[in-house]
Design an enzyme around this catalytic site. Structure first.
Site, PDB file in Angstrom:
ATOM      1  N   GLY A 261       0.760  -1.240   0.000  1.00 46.22           N
ATOM      2  CA  GLY A 261       0.000   0.000   0.000  1.00 46.22           C
ATOM      3  C   GLY A 261       0.789   1.288   0.000  1.00 46.22           C
ATOM      4  N   GLU A 303       3.708  -7.068   1.573  1.00 51.49           N
ATOM      5  CA  GLU A 303       3.578  -7.391   0.141  1.00 51.49           C
ATOM      6  C   GLU A 303       3.396  -6.142  -0.708  1.00 51.49           C
ATOM      7  OE1 GLU A 303       0.472 -10.330   0.228  1.00 51.49           O
ATOM      8  OE2 GLU A 303      -1.061  -8.870   0.725  1.00 51.49           O
ATOM      9  N   PRO A 304       4.448  -5.330  -0.822  1.00 54.23           N
ATOM     10  CA  PRO A 304       4.353  -4.144  -1.657  1.00 54.23           C
ATOM     11  C   PRO A 304       4.365  -4.489  -3.145  1.00 54.23           C
ATOM     12  CG  PRO A 304       6.589  -4.394  -0.812  1.00 54.23           C
ATOM     13  CD  PRO A 304       5.770  -5.486  -0.177  1.00 54.23           C
ATOM     14  N   GLY A 305       3.678  -3.669  -3.925  1.00 54.16           N
ATOM     15  CA  GLY A 305       3.709  -3.807  -5.374  1.00 54.16           C
ATOM     16  C   GLY A 305       4.203  -2.509  -5.979  1.00 54.16           C
ATOM     17  N   ARG A 306       3.338  -1.499  -5.906  1.00 54.70           N
ATOM     18  CA  ARG A 306       3.624  -0.213  -6.525  1.00 54.70           C
ATOM     19  C   ARG A 306       4.982   0.377  -6.116  1.00 54.70           C
ATOM     20  NH1 ARG A 306      -0.595   3.120  -8.057  1.00 54.70           N
ATOM     21  NH2 ARG A 306      -1.876   2.016  -6.529  1.00 54.70           N
ATOM     22  N   ARG A 343      -4.614   4.047 -16.075  1.00 53.20           N
ATOM     23  CA  ARG A 343      -4.771   4.640 -14.733  1.00 53.20           C
ATOM     24  C   ARG A 343      -5.413   6.035 -14.750  1.00 53.20           C
ATOM     25  NH1 ARG A 343      -1.570   5.553 -11.348  1.00 53.20           N
ATOM     26  NH2 ARG A 343      -2.700   4.649  -9.589  1.00 53.20           N
ATOM     27  N   CYS A 374     -10.234   6.023 -29.505  1.00 51.34           N
ATOM     28  CA  CYS A 374     -11.515   6.638 -29.842  1.00 51.34           C
ATOM     29  C   CYS A 374     -12.341   6.798 -28.589  1.00 51.34           C
ATOM     30  CB  CYS A 374     -12.240   5.782 -30.858  1.00 51.34           C
ATOM     31  SG  CYS A 374     -11.391   5.815 -32.410  1.00 51.34           S
ATOM     32  N   GLU A 375     -11.931   7.703 -27.758  1.00 50.50           N
ATOM     33  CA  GLU A 375     -12.609   7.924 -26.500  1.00 50.50           C
ATOM     34  C   GLU A 375     -12.144   9.288 -25.970  1.00 50.50           C
ATOM     35  OE1 GLU A 375     -13.709   4.710 -24.503  1.00 50.50           O
ATOM     36  OE2 GLU A 375     -13.749   5.568 -22.515  1.00 50.50           O
ATOM     37  N   TYR A 403       0.945  -1.457 -12.444  1.00 44.55           N
ATOM     38  CA  TYR A 403      -0.447  -1.426 -12.902  1.00 44.55           C
ATOM     39  C   TYR A 403      -0.590  -0.726 -14.254  1.00 44.55           C
ATOM     40  CZ  TYR A 403      -0.871  -2.593  -7.972  1.00 44.55           C
ATOM     41  OH  TYR A 403      -0.696  -3.170  -6.741  1.00 44.55           O
TER      42      TYR A 403
END
Ligand code: LLP
Length: 452
Positions: A261, A303-306, A343, A374-375, A403
């Site tokens: 987190g 358990e870090p990811g980012r 994101r 196309c958005e 991510y």
């Protein structure tokens, strides 16, 4: 050189301006990389990734008086090369699907690290399928059980597979609020993840009655991209209280997992604590709660990811068309967008950008960086100050290691970009660019639609 905490840096730690006035990462000129590997391109700096892994491990050694294990939340970016680098730094893995298990064990196998890592894979998820659970049991993952159905399925599988014992942990919803986007908050009571705390006694009773369930610990994760330290400090106390409750019931608990987190600096205004400060906070909180409550020190899992991988990667795009709307806005379009970085459109996440082929150019205008999808919402960065750009310029967006590839899509049938890992002047492909043929590889045309 003083090495900062990677999560506080906007650019990878090896980033610099070279003699040609271009951005260099890992000793490689970014404009050369784009010439060689194409655009858009994910560029992963091995040094920054390894530094983050080492800072986590070192800080636990410094601040936690018991045993600890850092595991990589591989949902941030799961691919063979990333898993191999992370495993070589002694980290374990948090996996959340059969696909992530497969990717991780394939990487360990090919990198010759299976023996050292296989007992450090933790399988999460709020709706694991029976097949996934069977696969996880077969490769000896520790299963972080999320709900009643999963407990019951494991008991059945234990019987069918003739297993004496399946190692599990329990995921609990700690009821802790934190300030982050609501889509990436998980610790509040109204969350789809984990057992509600009022069920804990009933869950313990169920486990006691089913000897195949070998419950070695408890887990909670409160959310992602968090800058405050208080929620994680509070989490230590809450988890230790449940831990003690389980020990008193006679469960063989020995591990606590406090999740991940820790946030990163995507833009100057972001001010996350360092990796060391975060580890110090959680370590002290768990150790102090154990002392206060008379519980033995658990093995502490995080358990870090980012914060391990986001800063290590940048995305290089090529500038294309320009649309100037007098007195309103100037759009600069790049050759990627929401398919390689979903994101901004999903969480309104802010990013910085720089012109990699003219690093010294002064900012001259305020522009909005648009993707090519196309958005209308496909905007990577709204109203950013940049030097005047020309078509063909290389625009680099930092902080895209977590991510981004893992949530990338083929929207509008864009091919997913290539990724390279850079280290000391060498660049190696780790994900090849999808081809048009790749885009139709899974397509099937029923015979009645193809008369020839
Ligand atoms: N553990 C569990 C159980 C998790 O659910 C997560 C993230 C982590 C660890 C790692 O959290 P981190 O250290 O990366 O904050 N797609 C979103 C983020 C979703 C996070 C999901 N869970 C985004 O792009 O911001």
């Amino acid at each position: 050189m003083k090495i900062t905490s990677p999560n506080q840096s906007i650019l990878p730690l090896t980033a610099k301006r070279n003699a040609q006035d271009c951005l260099e990462i890992g000793g490689c000129d970014v404009t050369e990389l784009v010439r060689r590997f194409g655009s858009p391109l994910y560029i992963l700096d091995e040094f920054t990734l390894r530094t983050a892994c080492r800072q986590y491990r070192q800080a636990f050694e410094n601040y936690y008086p018991g045993e600890s294990q850092v595991i990589y939340a591989s949902k941030a970016w799961s691919c063979l090369a990333v898993c191999a680098v992370v495993a070589s730094e002694g980290l374990g893995f948090d996996v959340v699907s059969g696909g992530e298990i497969y990717t991780t064990i394939s990487a360990l196998d090919r990198a010759g690290m299976t023996g050292a890592t296989l007992d450090k894979i933790y399988f999460h998820g709020n709706n694991k399928s029976r097949e996934e659970l069977e696969y996880a049991i077969g490769v000896d993952c520790i299963i972080v059980v999320d709900n009643w159905l999963e407990l019951e399925t494991l008991v059945k599988l234990g019987g069918q597979l003739n297993r004496q014992k399946i190692s599990i942990m329990l995921r609990l919803t700690p009821g802790i609020e934190c300030h982050t986007h609501e889509y990436i908050r998980t610790g509040h009571l109204d969350s789809k993840f984990g057992f509600d705390p009022h069920q804990i006694e009933a869950v313990f009773t169920y486990i006691e009655a089913n000897s195949v369930l070998h419950c070695i610990g408890l887990h909670a994760h409160i959310g992602s991209q968090i800058f405050e330290r208080q929620p994680h400090e509070d989490l230590g106390g809450v988890l230790v209280q449940w831990y003690k409750q389980g020990l008193e019931r006679g469960l063989p608990l020995s591990q606590l997992n406090i999740g991940g987190g820790l946030g990163i600096r995507y833009i100057e205004e972001h001010d996350p604590p360092t990796i060391e400060e975060w580890v110090k906070t959680v370590s002290r909180s768990v150790a102090a709660a154990c002392e206060a409550q008379g519980a033995p020190l658990p093995k502490l899992i995080s358990e870090p990811g980012r914060s391990l991988i986001a800063t290590a990667c940048v995305t290089a795009y090529t500038v294309g068309s320009r649309k100037e709307i007098p007195d309103l806005r100037t759009y600069i379009a790049v050759d990627g967008g929401m398919s390689d970085n979903p994101r901004p459109i999903t969480y309104q996440s802010p990013y910085r950008a720089l012109v990699a082929n003219r690093m010294n150019a002064l900012n001259q205008e305020t522009v909005t960086i648009a993707g090519k999808h196309c958005e209308s919402g496909d905007i990577l960065i709204k109203d950013i100050q940049l030097p005047k750009t020309e078509p063909g310029d290389i625009l680099v967006v930092p902080g895209t290691g977590a991510y981004n590839y893992s949530m990338a899509s083929n929207y509008n049938r864009l091919s997913r970009p290539a990724a390279v890992i850079v280290c000391e002047g060498e660049a190696n492909l780790i994900l090849s660019r999808e081809t048009y043929a790749d885009l139709i590889r899974q397509d099937r045309l029923p015979q009645r639609l193809s008369p020839a």
